[in-house]
Design a protein around this motif. Sequence first.
Motif, PDB file in Angstrom:
ATOM      1  N   ASN A  78      49.535 -58.748   0.459  1.00  0.00           N
ATOM      2  CA  ASN A  78      49.365 -57.394   1.006  1.00  0.00           C
ATOM      3  C   ASN A  78      48.818 -56.437  -0.050  1.00  0.00           C
ATOM      4  OD1 ASN A  78      49.718 -55.605   3.325  1.00  0.00           O
ATOM      5  ND2 ASN A  78      51.161 -54.536   1.983  1.00  0.00           N
ATOM      6  N   VAL A  79      49.368 -56.533  -1.259  1.00  0.00           N
ATOM      7  CA  VAL A  79      48.889 -55.656  -2.341  1.00  0.00           C
ATOM      8  C   VAL A  79      47.424 -55.976  -2.652  1.00  0.00           C
ATOM      9  CG1 VAL A  79      49.170 -55.039  -4.778  1.00  0.00           C
ATOM     10  CG2 VAL A  79      51.185 -55.324  -3.319  1.00  0.00           C
ATOM     11  N   ARG A  80      47.126 -57.245  -2.756  1.00  0.00           N
ATOM     12  CA  ARG A  80      45.739 -57.623  -3.117  1.00  0.00           C
ATOM     13  C   ARG A  80      44.759 -57.209  -2.026  1.00  0.00           C
ATOM     14  NH1 ARG A  80      46.245 -63.636  -5.810  1.00  0.00           N
ATOM     15  NH2 ARG A  80      48.223 -63.261  -6.831  1.00  0.00           N
ATOM     16  N   ALA A  81      45.213 -57.332  -0.764  1.00  0.00           N
ATOM     17  CA  ALA A  81      44.305 -56.984   0.340  1.00  0.00           C
ATOM     18  C   ALA A  81      44.060 -55.478   0.411  1.00  0.00           C
ATOM     19  CB  ALA A  81      44.889 -57.491   1.663  1.00  0.00           C
ATOM     20  N   HIS A  82      45.047 -54.684   0.006  1.00  0.00           N
ATOM     21  CA  HIS A  82      44.944 -53.234   0.228  1.00  0.00           C
ATOM     22  C   HIS A  82      44.755 -52.406  -1.037  1.00  0.00           C
ATOM     23  CE1 HIS A  82      47.058 -54.510   4.005  1.00  0.00           C
ATOM     24  NE2 HIS A  82      46.006 -53.845   4.462  1.00  0.00           N
ATOM     25  N   GLU A  83      44.778 -53.044  -2.213  1.00  0.00           N
ATOM     26  CA  GLU A  83      44.727 -52.206  -3.430  1.00  0.00           C
ATOM     27  C   GLU A  83      43.407 -51.444  -3.545  1.00  0.00           C
ATOM     28  OE1 GLU A  83      44.628 -53.998  -7.335  1.00  0.00           O
ATOM     29  OE2 GLU A  83      44.259 -55.955  -6.483  1.00  0.00           O
ATOM     30  N   ALA A  84      42.312 -52.063  -3.070  1.00  0.00           N
ATOM     31  CA  ALA A  84      41.022 -51.356  -3.160  1.00  0.00           C
ATOM     32  C   ALA A  84      41.023 -50.126  -2.263  1.00  0.00           C
ATOM     33  CB  ALA A  84      39.885 -52.301  -2.794  1.00  0.00           C
ATOM     34  N   SER A  85      41.635 -50.253  -1.085  1.00  0.00           N
ATOM     35  CA  SER A  85      41.643 -49.084  -0.198  1.00  0.00           C
ATOM     36  C   SER A  85      42.635 -48.028  -0.698  1.00  0.00           C
ATOM     37  CB  SER A  85      41.923 -49.476   1.252  1.00  0.00           C
ATOM     38  OG  SER A  85      43.098 -50.197   1.341  1.00  0.00           O
ATOM     39  N   PHE A  86      43.689 -48.450  -1.394  1.00  0.00           N
ATOM     40  CA  PHE A  86      44.607 -47.478  -2.008  1.00  0.00           C
ATOM     41  C   PHE A  86      43.830 -46.653  -3.039  1.00  0.00           C
ATOM     42  CE2 PHE A  86      48.570 -46.867  -4.880  1.00  0.00           C
ATOM     43  CZ  PHE A  86      48.860 -45.654  -4.267  1.00  0.00           C
ATOM     44  N   ARG A  87      43.094 -47.363  -3.885  1.00  0.00           N
ATOM     45  CA  ARG A  87      42.302 -46.676  -4.911  1.00  0.00           C
ATOM     46  C   ARG A  87      41.272 -45.735  -4.261  1.00  0.00           C
ATOM     47  NH1 ARG A  87      40.144 -47.489 -10.246  1.00  0.00           N
ATOM     48  NH2 ARG A  87      41.364 -49.365 -10.563  1.00  0.00           N
ATOM     49  N   ALA A  88      40.551 -46.278  -3.256  1.00  0.00           N
ATOM     50  CA  ALA A  88      39.493 -45.476  -2.621  1.00  0.00           C
ATOM     51  C   ALA A  88      40.080 -44.226  -1.972  1.00  0.00           C
ATOM     52  CB  ALA A  88      38.752 -46.321  -1.596  1.00  0.00           C
ATOM     53  N   THR A  89      41.253 -44.361  -1.381  1.00  0.00           N
ATOM     54  CA  THR A  89      41.875 -43.202  -0.721  1.00  0.00           C
ATOM     55  C   THR A  89      42.266 -42.155  -1.758  1.00  0.00           C
ATOM     56  OG1 THR A  89      42.708 -44.720   0.952  1.00  0.00           O
ATOM     57  CG2 THR A  89      43.683 -42.515   0.917  1.00  0.00           C
ATOM     58  N   LEU A  90      42.847 -42.608  -2.859  1.00  0.00           N
ATOM     59  CA  LEU A  90      43.216 -41.648  -3.912  1.00  0.00           C
ATOM     60  C   LEU A  90      41.966 -41.001  -4.505  1.00  0.00           C
ATOM     61  CD1 LEU A  90      46.072 -43.550  -5.813  1.00  0.00           C
ATOM     62  CD2 LEU A  90      46.312 -41.706  -4.150  1.00  0.00           C
ATOM     63  N   GLU A  91      40.900 -41.794  -4.630  1.00  0.00           N
ATOM     64  CA  GLU A  91      39.680 -41.265  -5.273  1.00  0.00           C
ATOM     65  C   GLU A  91      39.008 -40.157  -4.466  1.00  0.00           C
ATOM     66  OE1 GLU A  91      37.363 -44.688  -6.420  1.00  0.00           O
ATOM     67  OE2 GLU A  91      38.442 -44.845  -8.348  1.00  0.00           O
ATOM     68  N   LYS A  92      39.375 -40.034  -3.183  1.00  0.00           N
ATOM     69  CA  LYS A  92      38.870 -38.885  -2.404  1.00  0.00           C
ATOM     70  C   LYS A  92      39.287 -37.573  -3.071  1.00  0.00           C
ATOM     71  CE  LYS A  92      39.262 -41.000   2.172  1.00  0.00           C
ATOM     72  NZ  LYS A  92      40.054 -40.930   3.407  1.00  0.00           N
ATOM     73  N   LEU A  93      40.392 -37.624  -3.820  1.00  0.00           N
ATOM     74  CA  LEU A  93      40.921 -36.392  -4.435  1.00  0.00           C
ATOM     75  C   LEU A  93      40.053 -35.891  -5.589  1.00  0.00           C
ATOM     76  CD1 LEU A  93      44.677 -37.476  -4.470  1.00  0.00           C
ATOM     77  CD2 LEU A  93      43.668 -35.713  -3.008  1.00  0.00           C
ATOM     78  N   TYR A  94      39.068 -36.702  -5.987  1.00  0.00           N
ATOM     79  CA  TYR A  94      38.185 -36.263  -7.082  1.00  0.00           C
ATOM     80  C   TYR A  94      37.422 -34.984  -6.732  1.00  0.00           C
ATOM     81  CZ  TYR A  94      38.547 -40.019 -10.581  1.00  0.00           C
ATOM     82  OH  TYR A  94      38.974 -40.852 -11.584  1.00  0.00           O
ATOM     83  N   ASP A  95      37.346 -34.636  -5.435  1.00  0.00           N
ATOM     84  CA  ASP A  95      36.645 -33.385  -5.122  1.00  0.00           C
ATOM     85  C   ASP A  95      37.482 -32.146  -5.482  1.00  0.00           C
ATOM     86  OD1 ASP A  95      38.514 -33.545  -3.133  1.00  0.00           O
ATOM     87  OD2 ASP A  95      37.128 -33.252  -1.468  1.00  0.00           O
ATOM     88  N   LEU A  96      38.732 -32.328  -5.842  1.00  0.00           N
ATOM     89  CA  LEU A  96      39.553 -31.172  -6.235  1.00  0.00           C
ATOM     90  C   LEU A  96      39.335 -30.852  -7.713  1.00  0.00           C
ATOM     91  CD1 LEU A  96      42.970 -32.111  -4.536  1.00  0.00           C
ATOM     92  CD2 LEU A  96      41.133 -30.677  -3.632  1.00  0.00           C
ATOM     93  N   PRO A  97      39.217 -29.569  -8.054  1.00  0.00           N
ATOM     94  CA  PRO A  97      38.921 -29.230  -9.455  1.00  0.00           C
ATOM     95  C   PRO A  97      40.021 -29.632 -10.435  1.00  0.00           C
ATOM     96  CG  PRO A  97      39.366 -27.252  -8.121  1.00  0.00           C
ATOM     97  CD  PRO A  97      39.273 -28.393  -7.176  1.00  0.00           C
ATOM     98  N   ILE A  98      41.228 -29.787  -9.962  1.00  0.00           N
ATOM     99  CA  ILE A  98      42.352 -30.075 -10.875  1.00  0.00           C
ATOM    100  C   ILE A  98      42.459 -31.573 -11.201  1.00  0.00           C
ATOM    101  CG2 ILE A  98      44.138 -30.441  -9.104  1.00  0.00           C
ATOM    102  CD1 ILE A  98      46.035 -28.739 -10.815  1.00  0.00           C
ATOM    103  N   VAL A  99      41.769 -32.414 -10.431  1.00  0.00           N
ATOM    104  CA  VAL A  99      41.913 -33.866 -10.623  1.00  0.00           C
ATOM    105  C   VAL A  99      40.907 -34.366 -11.665  1.00  0.00           C
ATOM    106  CG1 VAL A  99      41.691 -36.126  -9.510  1.00  0.00           C
ATOM    107  CG2 VAL A  99      42.899 -34.275  -8.357  1.00  0.00           C
ATOM    108  N   GLY A 100      41.413 -34.799 -12.820  1.00  0.00           N
ATOM    109  CA  GLY A 100      40.544 -35.238 -13.910  1.00  0.00           C
ATOM    110  C   GLY A 100      40.303 -36.731 -13.900  1.00  0.00           C
ATOM    111  N   ASP A 101      41.375 -37.504 -13.739  1.00  0.00           N
ATOM    112  CA  ASP A 101      41.237 -38.965 -13.836  1.00  0.00           C
ATOM    113  C   ASP A 101      42.225 -39.621 -12.885  1.00  0.00           C
ATOM    114  OD1 ASP A 101      40.149 -41.314 -14.886  1.00  0.00           O
ATOM    115  OD2 ASP A 101      41.693 -41.486 -16.438  1.00  0.00           O
ATOM    116  N   ILE A 102      41.757 -40.681 -12.231  1.00  0.00           N
ATOM    117  CA  ILE A 102      42.631 -41.471 -11.355  1.00  0.00           C
ATOM    118  C   ILE A 102      42.569 -42.893 -11.877  1.00  0.00           C
ATOM    119  CG2 ILE A 102      43.008 -42.300  -8.998  1.00  0.00           C
ATOM    120  CD1 ILE A 102      41.608 -39.692  -8.044  1.00  0.00           C
TER     121      ILE A 102
END
Length: 459
Positions: A349-373
Amino acid sequence: MTNPPESNAELQQTVRRNLWMHFTRMSAYTDSDVPVIVRGSGPYVFDNHGRRYLDGLSGLFVSQVGHGRTEIDAARRQASELAYFPLWSYAHPQAIELAERLADLAPGDLNRVFFTTSGSEAVESAWKLAKQYFKMCGQPERYKVLSRDIAYHGTSMGALAITGLADIKYPFEPLPPGGIRVPNTNFYRAPDFVADDITDFGRWAADEIERAILREGPASVAAVFLEPVQNSGGCFPPPPGYFARVREICDTYGVLLVSDEVICAFGRLGHYFGSARYGYQPDIITFAKGVTSGYSPLGGMLVRDAIMEPFTRGTATFLHGVTFAGHPVSAAVALANLDVFEKEDLLGNVRAHEASFRATLEKLYDLPIVGDIRGDGYFYGIEMVKDKNTRATFSDDESERLLRGFLSTALFDAGLVCRADDRGDPVIQLAPPLICGQEHFDEIERILREVLTEAWQRI
Ligand SMILES: Cc1ncc(COP(=O)(O)O)c(C=O)c1O
């Protein structure tokens, strides 16, 4: 016997009078209520007002299979059969079976399990083992241990000496001598001369271990303690080639490589052991937390056959132990927990979904306060910055107002358990139960977006 208090007012009064919470500013609760969590179900927990929270930290990197599992009723059964017997000169079937199962899952010839009750005890045990092992091998001067800046390895005196966080060490100094720091693998904050290439950075960070060994004198160094992904500071994965080089250095100088997997084992990175994910062979693995998913406390270390060998002869004895290590109830619970891992293919389950977990969090890069994920598997840190372009971080005062004054409470009030931390630069950490999928990642992203947007407006 007293009945448990029922109303929130009574609970709060009793908390204030009798309970001492860990790593907690008790004064923060003089005028506000302590959150009281009363039950859990799957990836959610509920407080005593009936409010629901997504447990984005698995309690404290513990609840791999989620909360409220009725399958893990091994504790009740085991307590009625044999609640307790020590592992001092005796064994019991649960410890035997669990040791065999862990040895089967562990990489290479890590075949010997020494149980403890916690992660700190596991780390403490590994250092003591390294010291006694070298004394028995005719190298009595080897006692020093290397570990990384800002890394957390536990709170007992030995584990604290290995920990790289000055603020939590200072009140307890002098600590046992021999704890030496080397750089961590925070590529976002890499020194300029290796900031353009992650492989160069990893090579430099690993070579710093060699330089430290040479500086200290190779004959005085017993072990290097490293997490597969360093937790403290906000999830630093190893750069490519880092662990291969570390293994090479350890072999060159006869230093033991201890993989502290108190967080990174049992599926957190999609493998039973984090070292397996990154393809390196430790001499000792320390574990705790996820081995039981928190249904009962347990920790331990897995040790290579070669390190055990001197202890198998004549009167040799590892002069170390604790009463509750490998407790029958905890061992039975760990076996039931591992059954759930297998039955539900949680690693898959982790291996199947880890890429989508990362991709979902990376949406937050559009916020000015988010420097690194950054992170891997189901283990991520989000570093917050004042200026994305310069990577400027917050002053101590701003960090205090941001993290303690606003974020921690606001995220919880919005329904997310996670960790806002500034032991390094300010980060939010996420480590959801391994049963989570896209709907939970979306919920995490939505709450973070709302709260971080407001945080930015308040700065
Ligand atoms: C890497 C690591 N080592 C050791 C420990 C200490 O474990 P415990 O709190 O069970 O003593 C922790 C705790 O979070 C940890 O993350």
